[in-house]
Scaffold this motif. Structure first.
Motif, PDB file in Angstrom:
ATOM      1  N   MET A 155     -19.019  15.667  -3.235  1.00 11.08           N
ATOM      2  CA  MET A 155     -18.474  14.419  -3.751  1.00 11.08           C
ATOM      3  C   MET A 155     -17.749  13.663  -2.649  1.00 11.08           C
ATOM      4  N   TRP A 156     -18.037  12.369  -2.580  1.00  7.05           N
ATOM      5  CA  TRP A 156     -17.306  11.500  -1.667  1.00  7.05           C
ATOM      6  C   TRP A 156     -16.806  10.323  -2.478  1.00  7.05           C
ATOM      7  N   ILE A 157     -15.481  10.204  -2.578  1.00  3.69           N
ATOM      8  CA  ILE A 157     -14.855   9.210  -3.446  1.00  3.69           C
ATOM      9  C   ILE A 157     -14.079   8.210  -2.604  1.00  3.69           C
ATOM     10  N   VAL A 158     -14.337   6.930  -2.829  1.00  2.00           N
ATOM     11  CA  VAL A 158     -13.543   5.869  -2.222  1.00  2.00           C
ATOM     12  C   VAL A 158     -12.768   5.194  -3.348  1.00  2.00           C
ATOM     13  N   LEU A 159     -11.445   5.204  -3.257  1.00  2.00           N
ATOM     14  CA  LEU A 159     -10.583   4.584  -4.247  1.00  2.00           C
ATOM     15  C   LEU A 159      -9.879   3.377  -3.648  1.00  2.00           C
ATOM     16  N   SER A 160      -9.847   2.286  -4.365  1.00  2.00           N
ATOM     17  CA  SER A 160      -9.021   1.159  -3.945  1.00  2.00           C
ATOM     18  C   SER A 160      -7.560   1.598  -3.959  1.00  2.00           C
ATOM     19  N   GLU A 161      -6.781   1.103  -3.024  1.00  2.00           N
ATOM     20  CA  GLU A 161      -5.356   1.419  -3.031  1.00  2.00           C
ATOM     21  C   GLU A 161      -4.702   1.007  -4.338  1.00  2.00           C
ATOM     22  N   ALA A 162      -5.286   0.034  -5.030  1.00  2.00           N
ATOM     23  CA  ALA A 162      -4.755  -0.402  -6.323  1.00  2.00           C
ATOM     24  C   ALA A 162      -4.709   0.739  -7.327  1.00  2.00           C
ATOM     25  N   ILE A 194      -9.133   6.249   0.813  1.00  2.00           N
ATOM     26  CA  ILE A 194      -8.476   5.108   0.176  1.00  2.00           C
ATOM     27  C   ILE A 194      -8.854   3.837   0.923  1.00  2.00           C
ATOM     28  N   LEU A 195      -9.289   2.833   0.172  1.00  2.00           N
ATOM     29  CA  LEU A 195      -9.562   1.521   0.737  1.00  2.00           C
ATOM     30  C   LEU A 195      -8.266   0.726   0.659  1.00  2.00           C
ATOM     31  N   PRO A 196      -7.602   0.472   1.788  1.00  2.00           N
ATOM     32  CA  PRO A 196      -6.268  -0.132   1.753  1.00  2.00           C
ATOM     33  C   PRO A 196      -6.318  -1.620   1.423  1.00  2.00           C
ATOM     34  N   PHE A 197      -5.201  -2.125   0.935  1.00  2.73           N
ATOM     35  CA  PHE A 197      -5.102  -3.548   0.646  1.00  2.73           C
ATOM     36  C   PHE A 197      -5.423  -4.383   1.883  1.00  2.73           C
ATOM     37  N   GLU A 198      -5.051  -3.842   3.056  1.00  3.15           N
ATOM     38  CA  GLU A 198      -5.254  -4.580   4.295  1.00  3.15           C
ATOM     39  C   GLU A 198      -6.724  -4.819   4.615  1.00  3.15           C
ATOM     40  N   ALA A 199      -7.634  -4.136   3.911  1.00  3.51           N
ATOM     41  CA  ALA A 199      -9.060  -4.330   4.166  1.00  3.51           C
ATOM     42  C   ALA A 199      -9.513  -5.733   3.795  1.00  3.51           C
ATOM     43  N   GLY A 200      -8.741  -6.411   2.936  1.00  4.36           N
ATOM     44  CA  GLY A 200      -9.090  -7.771   2.555  1.00  4.36           C
ATOM     45  C   GLY A 200     -10.379  -7.813   1.749  1.00  4.36           C
ATOM     46  N   ALA A 251     -14.704   0.744   5.939  1.00  8.09           N
ATOM     47  CA  ALA A 251     -13.464  -0.030   5.829  1.00  8.09           C
ATOM     48  C   ALA A 251     -12.289   0.813   5.340  1.00  8.09           C
ATOM     49  N   ALA A 252     -12.590   1.952   4.729  1.00  7.60           N
ATOM     50  CA  ALA A 252     -11.534   2.795   4.163  1.00  7.60           C
ATOM     51  C   ALA A 252     -10.813   3.595   5.247  1.00  7.60           C
ATOM     52  N   LEU A 253      -9.636   4.073   4.905  1.00 12.24           N
ATOM     53  CA  LEU A 253      -8.886   4.955   5.797  1.00 12.24           C
ATOM     54  C   LEU A 253      -9.626   6.282   5.946  1.00 12.24           C
ATOM     55  N   SER A 254      -9.358   6.982   7.006  1.00 13.26           N
ATOM     56  CA  SER A 254      -9.933   8.316   7.170  1.00 13.26           C
ATOM     57  C   SER A 254      -9.414   9.220   6.056  1.00 13.26           C
TER      58      SER A 254
END
Length: 282
Positions: A155-162, A194-200, A251-254
């Motif tokens: 499993m590879w999960i990308v979550l918005s920081e939201a 986590i996809l940070p808010f700073e990713a825009g 675009a996500a953090l490591s």
């Protein structure tokens, strides 16, 4: 009141479960109260399950198997019963999810269902006041059993920081949920970014989606709207989904920095804080 003789065992997995429970209980020479005493519940609960008015849990099923010496009949049946409690439009996806060798998902608002704690899931599912909430929560927890297999899906999960900041169920529920995500760090079969808010602006602005890959079946992409889910093996849709996911991962953090962000939000937003009397409050 529903009478046992009116139930059609072929009507649903729940009806079949109830019919089998009644037959095997009677074959053992036990009434409902006696069986309830053995498995630590009321005779009334036994009756409600036998008449398909209550959904059995896995724990109940295992205790009944032990009490009646069924060889695991109810432990096997309960999986079908709980899956039948999922929304009809979601059941096909849950079946494919359970077969997948690789699951990748982008979640814009919520923790992915397979990684939700029971309390978090209860808060999410409890927003809509329809059906048996206990049964719906049990069905979601049942989905997570695929993670306990000898060879769980990768499993590879990308979550918005939201997702980290959207308070679901209260601060203590959120703290426990984020702690659960952190407990997965370092496991080879699951990676959380986590996809940070700073990713825009990013490739996931159009919403949540999942990609399922299989050893022997065609890959699938799954999306949802506010009415139902949509699953397709269309090559163009798969190409688009894979491309979007690659961009989101980039675009996500490591994984390491994502864990650090989860830990920071957990402590700063949901950590224990002193109340008016000086004691810690959740």
């Amino acid at each position: 009141m529903v009478r046992v003789r009116d139930l059609d065992p072929s009507a649903s997995p729940l009806d079949y479960y109830g019919s089998e429970l009644r037959q095997l209980r009677e074959a053992a020479g036990l009434n409902q109260a006696q069986l309830g005493g053995i498995v630590f519940c009321t005779g009334s609960l036994i009756g409600q399950i036998e008449t398909a008015r209550r959904v059995p849990t896995r724990d109940f099923s295992e205790r009944v198997d032990a009490a009646l010496g069924t060889g695991g009949v109810f432990s096997r049946l309960v999986g079908l019963v709980l899956r039948s409690q999922l929304p009809s439009w979601f059941q096909a996806y849950a079946e494919m999810e359970a077969k997948a060798a690789y699951i990748s998902t982008y979640q814009a608002q919520l923790v992915y269902g397979l990684l939700q704690t029971e309390e978090y899931a209860r808060a999410v599912l409890g927003v809509r006041k329809e059906g048996d909430l206990d049964a719906r929560v049990a069905a979601r927890m049942e989905r997570q059993r695929i993670l306990d297999r000898e060879n769980p899906p990768l499993m590879w999960i990308v979550l918005s920081e939201a997702v980290l900041h959207q308070e679901i169920g209260g601060r203590e529920v959120m703290r426990n949920q984020l702690a659960h995500l952190l407990s997965l760090w370092g496991r080879e079969w699951v990676q959380v970014q986590i996809l940070p808010f700073e990713a825009g602006a990013h490739a996931g602005l159009q919403g949540t989606f999942n990609l399922l890959r299989f050893e022997d079946d065609p890959d699938l992409v799954y999306t949802e709207d506010f009415v139902q889910g949509h699953m397709t093996a269309n090559p163009q849709a798969l190409k688009e989904g894979s491309l979007r996911y690659d961009h989101l991962q980039a675009a996500a953090l490591s994984v390491e920095d994502s864990a650090a962000l989860i830990a920071r939000v957990m402590e700063e937003r949901y950590g224990h804080q002193p109340g008016p009397d000086g004691r810690d409050v959740a």
